[in-house]
Motif scaffolding. Structure first.
Motif, PDB file in Angstrom:
ATOM      1  N   SER A 140       0.838  -1.204   0.000  1.00 29.92           N
ATOM      2  CA  SER A 140       0.000   0.000   0.000  1.00 29.92           C
ATOM      3  C   SER A 140       0.869   1.248   0.000  1.00 29.92           C
ATOM      4  CB  SER A 140      -0.924   0.009   1.219  1.00 29.92           C
ATOM      5  OG  SER A 140      -1.843  -1.064   1.171  1.00 29.92           O
ATOM      6  N   ILE A 141       1.991   1.190   0.731  1.00 29.81           N
ATOM      7  CA  ILE A 141       2.930   2.312   0.735  1.00 29.81           C
ATOM      8  C   ILE A 141       3.581   2.454  -0.636  1.00 29.81           C
ATOM      9  CG2 ILE A 141       5.013   3.265   1.813  1.00 29.81           C
ATOM     10  CD1 ILE A 141       4.278   1.644   4.331  1.00 29.81           C
ATOM     11  N   VAL A 142       3.844   1.322  -1.305  1.00 33.31           N
ATOM     12  CA  VAL A 142       4.400   1.359  -2.660  1.00 33.31           C
ATOM     13  C   VAL A 142       3.472   2.135  -3.589  1.00 33.31           C
ATOM     14  CG1 VAL A 142       4.894  -0.059  -4.695  1.00 33.31           C
ATOM     15  CG2 VAL A 142       5.788  -0.731  -2.465  1.00 33.31           C
ATOM     16  N   VAL A 143       2.170   1.949  -3.440  1.00 33.62           N
ATOM     17  CA  VAL A 143       1.200   2.664  -4.283  1.00 33.62           C
ATOM     18  C   VAL A 143       1.356   4.169  -4.113  1.00 33.62           C
ATOM     19  CG1 VAL A 143      -1.251   3.072  -4.710  1.00 33.62           C
ATOM     20  CG2 VAL A 143      -0.434   0.749  -4.276  1.00 33.62           C
ATOM     21  N   THR A 144       1.611   4.626  -2.890  1.00 33.01           N
ATOM     22  CA  THR A 144       1.753   6.073  -2.662  1.00 33.01           C
ATOM     23  C   THR A 144       2.974   6.634  -3.373  1.00 33.01           C
ATOM     24  OG1 THR A 144       3.107   5.931  -0.621  1.00 33.01           O
ATOM     25  CG2 THR A 144       0.716   5.758  -0.382  1.00 33.01           C
ATOM     26  N   LEU A 145       3.984   5.799  -3.639  1.00 29.61           N
ATOM     27  CA  LEU A 145       5.162   6.262  -4.378  1.00 29.61           C
ATOM     28  C   LEU A 145       4.769   6.653  -5.799  1.00 29.61           C
ATOM     29  CD1 LEU A 145       7.791   3.576  -3.270  1.00 29.61           C
ATOM     30  CD2 LEU A 145       7.388   5.833  -2.275  1.00 29.61           C
ATOM     31  N   SER A 146       3.939   5.842  -6.423  1.00 26.37           N
ATOM     32  CA  SER A 146       3.493   6.142  -7.783  1.00 26.37           C
ATOM     33  C   SER A 146       2.566   7.354  -7.810  1.00 26.37           C
ATOM     34  CB  SER A 146       2.778   4.929  -8.380  1.00 26.37           C
ATOM     35  OG  SER A 146       3.647   3.821  -8.478  1.00 26.37           O
ATOM     36  N   ILE A 147       1.691   7.427  -6.836  1.00 24.65           N
ATOM     37  CA  ILE A 147       0.738   8.543  -6.788  1.00 24.65           C
ATOM     38  C   ILE A 147       1.453   9.869  -6.608  1.00 24.65           C
ATOM     39  CG2 ILE A 147      -1.115   9.567  -5.411  1.00 24.65           C
ATOM     40  CD1 ILE A 147      -2.142   6.765  -4.876  1.00 24.65           C
ATOM     41  N   GLY A 152       1.177  10.902 -11.136  1.00 23.16           N
ATOM     42  CA  GLY A 152      -0.011  11.307 -10.395  1.00 23.16           C
ATOM     43  C   GLY A 152      -0.425  12.750 -10.607  1.00 23.16           C
ATOM     44  N   VAL A 153       0.293  13.472 -11.471  1.00 21.72           N
ATOM     45  CA  VAL A 153      -0.015  14.894 -11.671  1.00 21.72           C
ATOM     46  C   VAL A 153      -1.418  15.085 -12.242  1.00 21.72           C
ATOM     47  CG1 VAL A 153       0.617  16.950 -12.988  1.00 21.72           C
ATOM     48  CG2 VAL A 153       2.403  15.538 -11.946  1.00 21.72           C
ATOM     49  N   PRO A 160      -1.015   5.641 -16.583  1.00 24.05           N
ATOM     50  CA  PRO A 160       0.367   5.857 -16.112  1.00 24.05           C
ATOM     51  C   PRO A 160       0.578   5.491 -14.643  1.00 24.05           C
ATOM     52  CG  PRO A 160      -0.317   7.683 -17.484  1.00 24.05           C
ATOM     53  CD  PRO A 160      -1.539   6.843 -17.261  1.00 24.05           C
ATOM     54  N   VAL A 161      -0.382   5.852 -13.787  1.00 22.12           N
ATOM     55  CA  VAL A 161      -0.250   5.533 -12.356  1.00 22.12           C
ATOM     56  C   VAL A 161      -0.292   4.025 -12.137  1.00 22.12           C
ATOM     57  CG1 VAL A 161      -1.359   5.718 -10.097  1.00 22.12           C
ATOM     58  CG2 VAL A 161      -1.137   7.740 -11.531  1.00 22.12           C
ATOM     59  N   VAL A 162      -1.232   3.352 -12.814  1.00 28.35           N
ATOM     60  CA  VAL A 162      -1.344   1.897 -12.684  1.00 28.35           C
ATOM     61  C   VAL A 162      -0.076   1.215 -13.190  1.00 28.35           C
ATOM     62  CG1 VAL A 162      -2.595  -0.147 -13.469  1.00 28.35           C
ATOM     63  CG2 VAL A 162      -3.861   1.914 -12.835  1.00 28.35           C
ATOM     64  N   THR A 163       0.447   1.693 -14.317  1.00 26.77           N
ATOM     65  CA  THR A 163       1.662   1.105 -14.890  1.00 26.77           C
ATOM     66  C   THR A 163       2.849   1.317 -13.974  1.00 26.77           C
ATOM     67  OG1 THR A 163       0.823   1.579 -17.106  1.00 26.77           O
ATOM     68  CG2 THR A 163       3.141   1.042 -16.928  1.00 26.77           C
ATOM     69  N   ASP A 164       2.980   2.521 -13.437  1.00 26.26           N
ATOM     70  CA  ASP A 164       4.091   2.815 -12.536  1.00 26.26           C
ATOM     71  C   ASP A 164       3.983   2.002 -11.248  1.00 26.26           C
ATOM     72  OD1 ASP A 164       6.485   4.555 -12.147  1.00 26.26           O
ATOM     73  OD2 ASP A 164       5.359   5.216 -10.384  1.00 26.26           O
ATOM     74  N   VAL A 217       7.834  -8.197 -15.703  1.00 27.48           N
ATOM     75  CA  VAL A 217       6.821  -7.155 -15.460  1.00 27.48           C
ATOM     76  C   VAL A 217       7.473  -5.776 -15.376  1.00 27.48           C
ATOM     77  CG1 VAL A 217       5.080  -6.300 -13.838  1.00 27.48           C
ATOM     78  CG2 VAL A 217       5.254  -8.754 -14.306  1.00 27.48           C
ATOM     79  N   ALA A 218       8.610  -5.684 -14.652  1.00 21.32           N
ATOM     80  CA  ALA A 218       9.303  -4.403 -14.523  1.00 21.32           C
ATOM     81  C   ALA A 218       9.800  -3.916 -15.881  1.00 21.32           C
ATOM     82  CB  ALA A 218      10.476  -4.541 -13.547  1.00 21.32           C
ATOM     83  N   GLY A 219      10.282  -4.834 -16.708  1.00 25.44           N
ATOM     84  CA  GLY A 219      10.773  -4.453 -18.027  1.00 25.44           C
ATOM     85  C   GLY A 219       9.664  -3.948 -18.939  1.00 25.44           C
ATOM     86  N   VAL A 220       8.570  -4.677 -19.006  1.00 26.15           N
ATOM     87  CA  VAL A 220       7.457  -4.280 -19.878  1.00 26.15           C
ATOM     88  C   VAL A 220       6.847  -2.960 -19.424  1.00 26.15           C
ATOM     89  CG1 VAL A 220       5.133  -4.891 -20.640  1.00 26.15           C
ATOM     90  CG2 VAL A 220       6.928  -6.632 -20.601  1.00 26.15           C
ATOM     91  N   THR A 221       6.583  -2.837 -18.118  1.00 26.30           N
ATOM     92  CA  THR A 221       5.983  -1.599 -17.609  1.00 26.30           C
ATOM     93  C   THR A 221       6.955  -0.424 -17.738  1.00 26.30           C
ATOM     94  OG1 THR A 221       6.671  -2.243 -15.363  1.00 26.30           O
ATOM     95  CG2 THR A 221       4.398  -2.723 -16.009  1.00 26.30           C
ATOM     96  N   GLY A 222       8.255  -0.691 -17.611  1.00 26.04           N
ATOM     97  CA  GLY A 222       9.245   0.370 -17.806  1.00 26.04           C
ATOM     98  C   GLY A 222       9.219   0.912 -19.222  1.00 26.04           C
ATOM     99  N   ILE A 223       9.104   0.022 -20.200  1.00 19.41           N
ATOM    100  CA  ILE A 223       9.029   0.434 -21.600  1.00 19.41           C
ATOM    101  C   ILE A 223       7.757   1.239 -21.855  1.00 19.41           C
ATOM    102  CG2 ILE A 223       8.775  -0.411 -23.974  1.00 19.41           C
ATOM    103  CD1 ILE A 223      10.573  -2.785 -23.140  1.00 19.41           C
ATOM    104  N   VAL A 224       6.645   0.775 -21.279  1.00 22.46           N
ATOM    105  CA  VAL A 224       5.378   1.507 -21.450  1.00 22.46           C
ATOM    106  C   VAL A 224       5.486   2.901 -20.843  1.00 22.46           C
ATOM    107  CG1 VAL A 224       2.930   1.562 -20.825  1.00 22.46           C
ATOM    108  CG2 VAL A 224       3.997  -0.601 -21.527  1.00 22.46           C
ATOM    109  N   LEU A 225       6.126   3.013 -19.685  1.00 25.79           N
ATOM    110  CA  LEU A 225       6.270   4.322 -19.030  1.00 25.79           C
ATOM    111  C   LEU A 225       7.104   5.287 -19.862  1.00 25.79           C
ATOM    112  CD1 LEU A 225       6.787   3.242 -15.310  1.00 25.79           C
ATOM    113  CD2 LEU A 225       4.891   4.578 -16.224  1.00 25.79           C
TER     114      LEU A 225
END
Length: 240
Positions: A140-147, A152-153, A160-164, A217-225
């Protein structure tokens, strides 16, 4: 670049390190070290078990993360409001309630407090509900990092938030898990742990499988980001 700014960044990275380690450690213990039988008692050196030692490390890491979360709060409020450190404490309640970032820090603090309690209780009384609670709180704390990041702007409920979130969630068991196993279970590779070497292959196989999926997962989402954040090459060379 002022000293408060440098300390704001440094305290955030120390907080971030603690969050990634906690999420990785708690998840790896539930998925990897516990089921593999690695949380056994040391044959030479007393009655303490690997599981108890790992719980102490997780508890201390939770305290470490909590402290640097508060330190970051002070420096962030000082820098963002251009208030000297000597006068920042009276404005902290307003900063926590009236700003989005302050609200996220408040949420992190609220999540870290029960996580510290869960980690402490697990030292002597490991239970399934404690393990699941720790995992839920840490991620749950990890989610706040993305937000709280660039994603999260434009709002919290977007791709983008879900991917991050998926990106960091995948990185935590992989990177945090590596350091957790190295820190708490290296005895298995030493001469004194020779009688426990039979446990080690299963531990490594379990972690390797977990880490492999996490890297995918980290690689694919990193490319999408990249497509969300980097519109052209000049963004990488011409902006801070």
């Amino acid at each position: 670049m002022t000293i408060p700014y440098v300390l704001m960044v440094l305290s955030y990275w120390l907080f971030l390190t603690g969050v990634i380690f906690l999420a990785g450690a708690l998840f790896s213990r539930f998925i990897v070290t516990g089921p593999s039988g690695a949380d056994v008692c040391v044959i030479e050196g007393g009655k303490r078990c690997f599981g108890e030692t790992a719980s102490v490390v997780i508890f201390l890491s939770a305290l470490f993360t909590f402290v640097f979360n508060l330190i970051h709060l002070v420096f962030h409020a000082s820098v963002m409001t251009e208030t000297p450190l000597t006068g920042v404490f009276p404005i902290l309640p307003i900063f926590l309630v009236k700003t989005k970032y302050g609200q996220l820090i408040l949420i992190r603090t609220i999540l870290l407090l029960p996580l510290i309690i869960v980690a402490f209780l697990t030292i002597r009384r490991p239970r399934l509900w404690l393990a699941l609670s720790g995992i839920a709180l840490s991620f749950s704390i990890v989610v706040t990092l993305s937000i709280s990041g660039h994603q999260g702007v434009n709002g919290y409920f977007n791709l983008p938030v879900v991917t991050d979130t998926l990106h960091i969630t995948a990185a935590a068991p992989w990177i945090g898990g590596i350091f957790f196993i190295r820190l708490c279970y290296s005895f298995l590779l030493k001469a004194g742990g020779r009688d426990l070497w039979g446990v080690f292959p299963d531990l490594i196989n379990r972690f390797s499988n977990l880490a492999t999926y996490c890297v995918y997962v980290a690689g694919v989402t990193g490319i999408v980001l990249v497509f969300f954040r980097v519109k052209d090459f000049e963004v990488l060379t011409g902006t801070t």
